[in-house]
Design a protein around this motif. Structure first.
Motif, mmCIF file in Angstrom:
data_model
loop_
_atom_site.group_PDB
_atom_site.id
_atom_site.type_symbol
_atom_site.label_atom_id
_atom_site.label_comp_id
_atom_site.label_asym_id
_atom_site.label_seq_id
_atom_site.Cartn_x
_atom_site.Cartn_y
_atom_site.Cartn_z
ATOM 1 N N ARG A 1 0.867 -1.217 0.097
ATOM 2 C CA ARG A 1 -0.038 -0.073 0.071
ATOM 3 C C ARG A 1 0.768 1.420 0.078
ATOM 4 O O ARG A 1 0.562 2.242 -0.691
ATOM 5 C CB ARG A 1 -0.657 -0.091 1.056
ATOM 6 C CG ARG A 1 -0.378 -0.056 2.518
ATOM 7 C CD ARG A 1 -1.365 0.118 3.665
ATOM 8 N NE ARG A 1 -0.693 -0.139 4.994
ATOM 9 C CZ ARG A 1 -1.369 0.326 6.313
ATOM 10 N NH1 ARG A 1 -2.292 1.171 6.243
ATOM 11 N NH2 ARG A 1 -0.690 0.125 7.076
ATOM 12 N N TYR A 2 2.028 1.248 0.642
ATOM 13 C CA TYR A 2 2.666 2.417 0.673
ATOM 14 C C TYR A 2 3.600 2.591 -0.458
ATOM 15 O O TYR A 2 3.899 3.772 -0.985
ATOM 16 C CB TYR A 2 3.970 2.282 1.853
ATOM 17 C CG TYR A 2 3.383 2.119 3.203
ATOM 18 C CD1 TYR A 2 2.283 3.143 3.548
ATOM 19 C CD2 TYR A 2 3.624 1.447 4.254
ATOM 20 C CE1 TYR A 2 1.800 3.062 4.789
ATOM 21 C CE2 TYR A 2 3.013 1.216 5.384
ATOM 22 C CZ TYR A 2 2.190 2.041 5.956
ATOM 23 O OH TYR A 2 1.424 2.085 6.858
ATOM 24 N N ARG A 3 3.923 1.343 -1.275
ATOM 25 C CA ARG A 3 4.390 1.450 -2.597
ATOM 26 C C ARG A 3 3.648 2.042 -3.515
ATOM 27 O O ARG A 3 3.986 2.947 -4.305
ATOM 28 C CB ARG A 3 5.164 0.206 -3.042
ATOM 29 C CG ARG A 3 5.699 0.076 -4.075
ATOM 30 C CD ARG A 3 6.396 -1.165 -4.515
ATOM 31 N NE ARG A 3 7.372 -2.004 -3.480
ATOM 32 C CZ ARG A 3 8.147 -2.893 -3.727
ATOM 33 N NH1 ARG A 3 8.150 -3.337 -4.885
ATOM 34 N NH2 ARG A 3 9.003 -3.333 -2.575
ATOM 35 N N ARG A 4 2.376 1.708 -3.417
ATOM 36 C CA ARG A 4 1.389 2.206 -4.378
ATOM 37 C C ARG A 4 1.216 3.609 -4.259
ATOM 38 O O ARG A 4 1.248 4.517 -5.163
ATOM 39 C CB ARG A 4 0.115 1.416 -4.135
ATOM 40 C CG ARG A 4 -1.204 2.071 -5.121
ATOM 41 C CD ARG A 4 -2.245 1.210 -5.105
ATOM 42 N NE ARG A 4 -3.539 1.686 -5.842
ATOM 43 C CZ ARG A 4 -4.278 2.730 -5.160
ATOM 44 N NH1 ARG A 4 -4.497 2.792 -4.008
ATOM 45 N NH2 ARG A 4 -5.384 3.103 -6.067
ATOM 46 N N THR A 5 1.105 4.055 -3.067
ATOM 47 C CA THR A 5 1.068 5.656 -2.684
ATOM 48 C C THR A 5 2.364 6.406 -3.175
ATOM 49 O O THR A 5 2.094 7.318 -3.894
ATOM 50 C CB THR A 5 0.849 5.851 -1.253
ATOM 51 O OG1 THR A 5 -0.238 5.218 -0.824
ATOM 52 C CG2 THR A 5 0.907 7.260 -0.955
ATOM 53 N N LEU A 6 3.497 5.750 -3.099
ATOM 54 C CA LEU A 6 4.725 6.309 -3.602
ATOM 55 C C LEU A 6 4.546 6.497 -5.124
ATOM 56 O O LEU A 6 4.726 7.524 -5.979
ATOM 57 C CB LEU A 6 5.722 5.473 -3.127
ATOM 58 C CG LEU A 6 7.287 6.129 -3.067
ATOM 59 C CD1 LEU A 6 7.259 7.418 -2.126
ATOM 60 C CD2 LEU A 6 8.198 5.116 -2.424
ATOM 61 N N ARG A 7 4.202 5.352 -5.806
ATOM 62 C CA ARG A 7 3.924 5.185 -7.170
ATOM 63 C C ARG A 7 3.066 6.626 -7.774
ATOM 64 O O ARG A 7 3.558 7.044 -8.795
ATOM 65 C CB ARG A 7 3.612 4.124 -7.627
ATOM 66 C CG ARG A 7 3.522 3.815 -9.343
ATOM 67 C CD ARG A 7 3.325 2.505 -9.761
ATOM 68 N NE ARG A 7 4.042 1.636 -9.442
ATOM 69 C CZ ARG A 7 3.792 0.614 -8.511
ATOM 70 N NH1 ARG A 7 2.790 0.607 -7.774
ATOM 71 N NH2 ARG A 7 4.812 -0.268 -8.294
ATOM 72 N N GLU A 8 2.003 6.616 -7.181
ATOM 73 C CA GLU A 8 0.830 7.484 -7.583
ATOM 74 C C GLU A 8 1.408 8.668 -7.172
ATOM 75 O O GLU A 8 1.155 9.860 -8.110
ATOM 76 C CB GLU A 8 -0.284 7.313 -6.595
ATOM 77 C CG GLU A 8 -1.048 5.997 -7.018
ATOM 78 C CD GLU A 8 -1.802 5.859 -8.476
ATOM 79 O OE1 GLU A 8 -1.866 7.111 -9.020
ATOM 80 O OE2 GLU A 8 -2.219 5.017 -8.835
ATOM 81 N N TRP A 9 2.212 9.059 -6.107
ATOM 82 C CA TRP A 9 2.620 10.573 -5.945
ATOM 83 C C TRP A 9 3.660 11.039 -6.945
ATOM 84 O O TRP A 9 3.714 12.157 -7.510
ATOM 85 C CB TRP A 9 3.420 10.305 -4.515
ATOM 86 C CG TRP A 9 3.988 11.679 -4.126
ATOM 87 C CD1 TRP A 9 3.408 12.860 -3.847
ATOM 88 C CD2 TRP A 9 5.316 11.965 -3.472
ATOM 89 N NE1 TRP A 9 4.343 13.502 -2.993
ATOM 90 C CE2 TRP A 9 5.298 13.027 -3.055
ATOM 91 C CE3 TRP A 9 6.555 11.066 -3.679
ATOM 92 C CZ2 TRP A 9 6.395 13.711 -2.481
ATOM 93 C CZ3 TRP A 9 7.705 11.436 -3.148
ATOM 94 C CH2 TRP A 9 7.697 12.899 -2.654
#
Length: 516
Positions: A449-457
């Protein structure tokens, strides 16, 4: 004027001392008017402090005066005041029409101001004594004020000079730093290696720490403490590190905090204790570097500080991570970097220097760092963008230029004949097994979930609000995820942003190699 005896009474002088005590504890410029008002209350006279009249009107030379002071009387006294100001007389008594005047010159330098006391009757011996005492007090207060101003100016110059030395080291120019410091070379520049300790603390505490540990030369013994001009809660500590190895990371600083041989404690130990004793402090520590690699040490300390903010002890060391530019095939990587940066050579040198900073920190921070307006910084960036054909407002473009600059500064000249073939693309450079392992290792600590947020950011060009809208979560949640990512990755993403480029490249590689 009042007649209360031949000498000032002890209570009167106690009152004057209270006025002086209040002023000396404020830490500000002396309040002359407060002293003049005190003398008026004691003597019932009008009082003024008159400076150098020059060729002008004596009334215009009044530096301070009590209410309703008869300035017209000064015109009659002009010749006498000129003699007092120039040091020809120390004191004088005179009249101005029906008014009686007592003058006391404030020494010891000429031209100096004159205390002028005007009353309707001839001054008593007590009044004369009070005037003399007040003149002496004003002289001391003014000299103290001059000393305070000189001290503040010295502090400012020392602070600016320390920053100049730091700037030269960040540019990889230790010899330039030595040339700037000719005659007063900081001991740090004689050290073989250094570490950067990045201390986060309240701004007022930062200045107090710097002053408390400063020596008469304006340095800090063998080390150098520099107030960060961009972030007012950061103190950059360049600490001489003659002993390599990992003993400090095992807590050797704490073991040496109270040495039995009488030597002063190491700087690192002192910084550790500050963090331990102050919950608002945090500390990031770099690895050991030669002086010419101070910029790399600073980057490591900034990334370590990002992790330190959320660790229990609020102290973090940078754990060795091979930089991306060290993993790329040297010759092809340098061909790519030089091809990308070659058009920048046509831009003014200032624009090139600004570009090097802009790819690593916000534009507003660059403006504060260089003492330029944001409009001027923007103008330099536009010249660089036009030359490079890149949009430096885009995080992926900035990451590419940052990588090219790192390769250009760390690699030797190209071998002959490279101009005969087209340079590889960045995608081709990153599509190797070594880089894939690096990317996987960089991102591995993160939950999905944190990796997904990082990618979206990153896809939203590091705009938290856009990221929140796209993911259907709040902006605060996005920032919380990013703070967690900072801690897990050991990279600074939100304060200086110095670790964002590694994230951009790591995500790019995982997309190329399908390693996730």
């Amino acid at each position: 004027m009042r007649d209360a005896g031949a000498r000032p009474q002890a209570g009167q002088l106690d009152g004057l001392l209270k006025v002086v005590r209040r002023q000396t504890t404020r830490g500000v410029e002396p309040d002359v008017r407060e002293v003049l008002d005190w003398l008026r209350r004691q003597t019932g006279t009008h009082v003024a402090l008159v400076g150098d009249t020059g060729a002008g009107d004596a009334g215009d030379a009044v530096e301070a005066a009590t209410e309703d002071f008869p300035r017209t009387a000064l015109g009659v006294l002009a010749p006498l005041l000129e003699r007092l100001v120039s040091g020809q007389l120390a004191a004088a008594a005179s009249t101005a029409g029906a008014l009686h005047v007592r003058c006391e010159a404030l020494g010891p330098h000429e031209p100096g101001p004159v205390l002028v006391v005007v009353g309707a009757s001839e001054p008593t011996p007590e009044t004369v004594a009070l005037c003399q005492q007040t003149a002496s007090v004003l002289t001391l207060l003014r000299r103290a004020g001059v000393g305070d101003r000189a001290w503040r100016e010295y502090e400012y110059k020392a602070r600016q000079f320390r920053f100049a030395v730091l700037s030269a080291l960040l540019m990889g120019e230790p010899m330039l730093a030595r040339r700037m410091a000719t005659g007063a070379v900081p001991p740090l520049l004689d050290a073989g290696r250094l570490r950067v300790y990045l201390l986060q603390c309240p701004p007022a505490e930062r200045d107090r720490i710097t002053r408390a540990q400063q020596d008469p030369s304006g340095y800090h013994g063998p080390d150098l403490l520099v107030q960060c001009p961009v972030f007012n809660d950061l103190l950059i500590c360049l600490v001489a590190d003659e002993q390599r190895g990992a003993d400090e990371q095992r807590g050797a600083d704490e073991q040496r905090a109270d040495p039995s041989d009488g030597r002063p404690p190491r700087r690192g130990a002192a910084l550790h204790r500050m963090v331990r004793d102050n919950p608002a402090y945090a500390l990031g520590v770099s690895g050991s570097h030669v002086l010419g690699a101070t910029a790399e040490a600073y980057s490591q300390a900034a990334n370590a500080l990002a992790a330190a903010r959320t660790t229990p002890g609020r102290v973090a060391f940078f754990h060795g991570r091979t930089p991306l530019d060290g993993l790329l095939p040297r010759q092809p990587a340098l061909e790519w970097a030089r091809a990308l940066l070659r058009p920048l050579e046509s831009a003014p040198k200032t624009s090139r220097d600004v570009t090097r900073l802009v790819v690593s920190m916000p534009r507003s921070a660059v403006a504060r760092l260089l003492g330029l307006s944001r409009n001027t910084v923007t103008a330099h960036i536009r010249r660089a963008e036009h030359a490079l054909g890149q949009d430096l407002a885009d995080i992926r473009c900035r990451a590419a230029v940052h990588l090219a600059l790192a390769l250009d500064s760390s690699c030797p000249p190209l071998e002959s004949g490279y101009e005969d073939r087209p340079p590889p693309s960045l995608k081709e450079l990153l599509d190797t097994e070594r880089v894939a392992v690096w990317a996987h290792t960089t991102l591995r600590p993160l939950e999905t979930r944190y990796r997904r947020t990082l990618r979206e950011w990153i896809d939203a060009n590091t705009d938290a609000q856009r990221t929140a809208r796209h993911m259907g979560i709040s902006r605060n949640t996005v920032r919380a995820h990013l703070r967690t990512a900072e801690t897990e990755l050991g990279l600074d993403l939100l304060t200086t942003g110095i670790g964002v480029h590694d994230v951009v490249h790591a995500l790019h590689v995982t997309a190329i190699r399908r390693v996730d």
